[in-house]
Design a protein around this motif. Structure first.
Motif, mmCIF file in Angstrom:
data_model
loop_
_atom_site.group_PDB
_atom_site.id
_atom_site.type_symbol
_atom_site.label_atom_id
_atom_site.label_comp_id
_atom_site.label_asym_id
_atom_site.label_seq_id
_atom_site.Cartn_x
_atom_site.Cartn_y
_atom_site.Cartn_z
ATOM 1 N N SER A 225 25.403 78.515 -64.954
ATOM 2 C CA SER A 225 26.787 78.594 -65.431
ATOM 3 C C SER A 225 27.789 77.940 -64.493
ATOM 4 C CB SER A 225 27.187 80.064 -65.618
ATOM 5 O OG SER A 225 27.069 80.779 -64.395
ATOM 6 N N GLY A 226 27.348 77.591 -63.269
ATOM 7 C CA GLY A 226 28.312 77.106 -62.291
ATOM 8 C C GLY A 226 28.144 75.675 -61.829
ATOM 9 N N HIS A 227 26.994 75.063 -62.099
ATOM 10 C CA HIS A 227 26.734 73.699 -61.633
ATOM 11 C C HIS A 227 26.903 72.722 -62.793
ATOM 12 C CE1 HIS A 227 25.170 74.910 -57.673
ATOM 13 N NE2 HIS A 227 24.680 75.965 -58.310
ATOM 14 N N VAL A 228 27.985 71.964 -62.760
ATOM 15 C CA VAL A 228 28.307 71.038 -63.840
ATOM 16 C C VAL A 228 28.178 69.611 -63.308
ATOM 17 C CG1 VAL A 228 30.015 70.354 -65.563
ATOM 18 C CG2 VAL A 228 29.919 72.731 -64.785
ATOM 19 N N MET A 289 34.039 82.400 -66.477
ATOM 20 C CA MET A 289 34.051 83.645 -65.705
ATOM 21 C C MET A 289 33.093 84.665 -66.305
ATOM 22 S SD MET A 289 38.090 84.236 -64.899
ATOM 23 C CE MET A 289 39.199 82.871 -64.518
ATOM 24 N N VAL A 290 33.096 84.771 -67.630
ATOM 25 C CA VAL A 290 32.198 85.707 -68.311
ATOM 26 C C VAL A 290 30.742 85.298 -68.081
ATOM 27 C CG1 VAL A 290 31.448 86.517 -70.581
ATOM 28 C CG2 VAL A 290 33.877 86.421 -70.039
ATOM 29 N N ASN A 291 30.455 84.003 -68.162
ATOM 30 C CA ASN A 291 29.094 83.532 -67.888
ATOM 31 C C ASN A 291 28.682 83.876 -66.460
ATOM 32 O OD1 ASN A 291 28.881 82.435 -70.459
ATOM 33 N ND2 ASN A 291 29.639 80.429 -69.826
ATOM 34 N N GLY A 292 29.636 83.769 -65.536
ATOM 35 C CA GLY A 292 29.346 84.073 -64.134
ATOM 36 C C GLY A 292 29.007 85.540 -63.912
ATOM 37 N N VAL A 293 29.796 86.454 -64.480
ATOM 38 C CA VAL A 293 29.523 87.883 -64.268
ATOM 39 C C VAL A 293 28.260 88.311 -65.005
ATOM 40 C CG1 VAL A 293 31.940 88.450 -63.824
ATOM 41 C CG2 VAL A 293 31.075 88.596 -66.150
ATOM 42 N N PHE A 306 28.483 91.081 -70.864
ATOM 43 C CA PHE A 306 29.908 90.838 -71.087
ATOM 44 C C PHE A 306 30.095 89.788 -72.176
ATOM 45 C CE2 PHE A 306 29.374 92.514 -66.891
ATOM 46 C CZ PHE A 306 30.442 93.379 -66.723
ATOM 47 N N GLU A 307 31.077 90.027 -73.040
ATOM 48 C CA GLU A 307 31.390 89.119 -74.138
ATOM 49 C C GLU A 307 32.901 88.948 -74.221
ATOM 50 O OE1 GLU A 307 30.048 91.190 -77.524
ATOM 51 O OE2 GLU A 307 27.936 91.279 -76.911
ATOM 52 N N LEU A 308 33.307 87.824 -74.771
ATOM 53 C CA LEU A 308 34.723 87.619 -75.057
ATOM 54 C C LEU A 308 35.053 88.238 -76.406
ATOM 55 C CD1 LEU A 308 35.318 83.923 -73.936
ATOM 56 C CD2 LEU A 308 36.033 86.002 -72.774
ATOM 57 N N ALA A 309 36.239 88.808 -76.497
ATOM 58 C CA ALA A 309 36.680 89.421 -77.749
ATOM 59 C C ALA A 309 38.125 89.024 -78.019
ATOM 60 C CB ALA A 309 36.555 90.941 -77.676
#
Length: 641
Positions: A225-228, A289-293, A306-309
């Motif tokens: 999720s962090g290396h682009v 951020m959600v992918n990171g946690v 964790f999910e976005l709502a």
């Protein structure tokens, strides 16, 4: 200095200010000093002091006068010797300090030379890399901070390049979600291919990578999720330039927008209001951020997801406002969930990262007590089950009603029914009946200036979720009330509160009539989530295994909806069908990609038919029905898995 003033009276204030400034400048006194470094100044002062001491030794020293007291030659000689010893000691100390200063200066000079050589070598390396970039393909990094983008560069100089955090990897990546062996880059002829290793999370141009895929110039690859990284292929780039093709610049924001779009969100900014653009911006900024946690939760095995709502103002108990992005934390074992606002989530995220850092450093006390654990939420805290919208327009005609109003949660799912009764009252406090024709109202404006009284009764609720049926209560605020009206707490799926209160408005104003006519009353239903008796036989599974288990349950539930089979479902069979569908879609996507590279605007139908024939069209249609049903069932759900 020279000051310019004006004789005109309109410039009086400006001329006075200029003269005052000139007067202050006249009083400034400057003192010339030699521009030298502290080391050079120290060496100069020590040399000057040594010269004075040498001069004193050359004259044999001077014995100080002691007034009228006479001294013998022996005493004078003794004092002279003591002075010489002091001068020599001082000179010795000065020489030591002088040598130390020279040594320090020499070390600084040598360090400067080494730094110069290093920068010179670095410059040569950059020049060599610049030449290599014209000939060899490479990955360059993207960072949220634009100043840090393009700093890291990995050249593709082997036929096989292993990426991961293991010792055998050619390109080493560290951080959340990176496996020992994460991905394999292969060069076959002029093509560059990427293959995800088992359990590795990789996205290419926003799509999750499940099988070997050919990469092209300007493709965006996200490891975990962090290396682009972005692929630069000089040969393909020059070929595209000759054909007149142009590539859009790639930034961190465009990559996150692409991922959001592939996740099903509308990220097109055309024709959108300011509120919608703000919502889109919040969504794109929170997704990484959600992918990171989630990655931290897997690493620490916290059994949380964790999910976005997207939460509307009505779901927050408001009658107006804009939709906001919140974060939903789900307990993968119990099935309980909590909603966090943006600020709470970001604060918790920083604490989670601090906890993970302690874990990485081998701190035995990384797992903190629950009261300060950022992953912990009190099961005994009340959560919002849902809300009902009660329309009060009937009161403007002095008509009562009794209804069962649907209770919906933030995802617009039905969570039960709320039984409401409203009765307008006569001046004596008795209900207005159908036979009381003198209270008949033709227009709501007839009530302006009069008094209005009515009984508001919350009878109970029916069909609430069993997981949230502990200490259930309702609350609401009516019109301009500062106080919250609240029922008692009852533990039941079908609580019978039989709560009532009489409200009076005197006099009735046009503002009140507008409120009763236009704005619904939001009644919120709150409850505690159950813990005992709701556990599933999955407590010993890891966080990653729990996610997979929940996905299988979801697919099995979808199969039951399609087949109507209430018995056991062969989950492996279902998963194999889904994998077949995904591989077929990937194959079709590759055909489309190749057509675009060749600038084709049409595809031969026989090519698609051949792919579908290889994948058993019956299975394809069956799995398509499953996914289509899931999309229909979740069309009102505003969350990202």
């Amino acid at each position: 200095m020279m000051a310019a003033v004006s004789p005109a009276d309109i410039n009086y204030e400006e001329s006075l200010s200029t003269l005052k400034f000139a007067d202050r400048v006249k009083r400034i006194k400057t003192k010339a000093s030699v521009n030298e470094s502290p080391t050079e100044k120290l060496i100069r002062e020590l040399r000057e002091e040594n010269a004075k001491l040498m001069k004193m030794l050359g004259t044999g020293g001077e014995v100080p006068e002691t007034g009228a007291v006479e001294m013998s030659e022996e005493e004078k000689e003794k004092i002279r010797k003591e002075l010489e010893d002091e001068i020599k000691a001082q000179m010795s100390q000065n020489n030591s300090e002088l040598e130390e200063a020279k040594k320090s200066f020499q070390e600084k000079l040598e360090a400067s030379k080494r730094e110069f050589e290093r920068e010179k070598e670095e410059l040569k390396k950059h020049e060599r890399d610049a030449e290599k970039r014209k000939k060899k393909p490479y990955f360059w990094n993207l960072n949220e901070d634009p100043a840090l983008s393009g700093i890291v560069c990995h050249f593709i100089e082997r036929t096989k390049i292993l990426i991961g955090k293991g010792e055998k990897c050619h390109v080493k990546l560290t951080g959340l979600g990176i496996l020992e062996e994460h991905a394999l880059i292969e060069v076959d002829g002029s093509g560059i291919f990427v293959t995800p290793m088992e359990g590795a999370k990789i996205t290419v141009n926003g799509d999750t990578l499940t099988a070997k895929l050919e990469l092209h110039h300007n493709d965006r690859v996200v490891f975990s999720s962090g290396h682009v990284y972005v692929l630069h292929h000089p040969h393909q780039f020059r070929k595209a330039e000759k054909e007149g093709k142009k590539f859009d610049p790639v930034t961190w924001s465009t990559v996150q927008t692409e991922i959001a779009e592939k996740s099903g969100y509308d990220v097109d900014s055309k024709g959108k209001s300011q509120d919608e653009l703000l919502l889109q911006e919040d969504l794109i900024s929170l997704m990484p951020m959600v992918n990171g946690v989630n990655a931290i939760s897997e690493e620490l095995d916290k059994k949380k997801h964790f999910e976005l709502a997207l939460v509307s103002p009505q779901a927050r108990g408001l009658t107006s406002g804009r939709t906001i992005v919140m974060v939903k934390m789900v307990d993968l074992v119990q099935g309980n969930y909590w909603l966090w606002d943006r600020n709470k989530f970001i604060n918790r995220k920083y604490k989670m990262e601090e906890m993970y850092q302690s874990f990485e450093e081998g701190d035995e006390d990384w797992d903190v007590p629950s009261e300060i654990d950022p992953f912990y939420e009190d099961i005994n805290s009340h959560v919002l089950i849902g809300q009902s919208q009660v329309h009060l327009k009937c009161l403007t005609y002095l008509i009562g009603f009794q209804e069962s109003i649907i209770i919906t949660d933030y995802e617009a799912r039905e969570r039960g029914f709320l039984q409401i009764q409203i009765e307008p009252l006569k001046p004596d406090g008795t209900p207005i009946g159908d036979e009381d024709e003198e209270y008949f109202i033709e227009e709501p404006s007839e009530l302006v200036g009069t008094s209005l009284s009515y009984d508001f009764r919350i009878i109970g609720a029916k069909g609430l979720p069993s997981m949230m049926s502990e200490d259930v209560y309702c609350e609401f605020k009516l019109y301009l009330d500062d106080t919250t009206n609240k029922t008692q707490e009852l533990s039941s799926k079908n609580p019978d509160w039989d709560w009532r209160r009489t409200f009076s408005h005197e006099p009735v104003t046009e503002q009140l009539i507008e409120y009763l006519t236009e704005e619904p009353l939001i009644v919120e239903v709150w409850g505690r989530q159950k813990q005992e008796g709701s556990k599933r036989s999955t407590e010993n599974l890891t966080t990653k295994q729990l996610k997979s288990h929940n996905e299988k349950e979801k697919i099995a539930a979808a199969m039951k909806k399609v087949t109507g089979n209430a018995g056991n479902i062969d989950v492996r069979s279902v998963l194999s069908k889904v994998e077949l569908l995904m591989s077929t879609i990937e194959e079709i996507r590759e055909v489309v990609r190749g057509a675009k590279e060749r600038q084709q605007t049409t595809l031969d139908v026989s090519v698609i038919e051949e792919i579908l024939a290889r994948s058993d069209s019956t299975r394809f249609e069956e799995v398509s029905r499953i996914i289509e049903l899931e999309k229909t069932a979740e069309s009102k759900v505003c969350s990202v898995q």
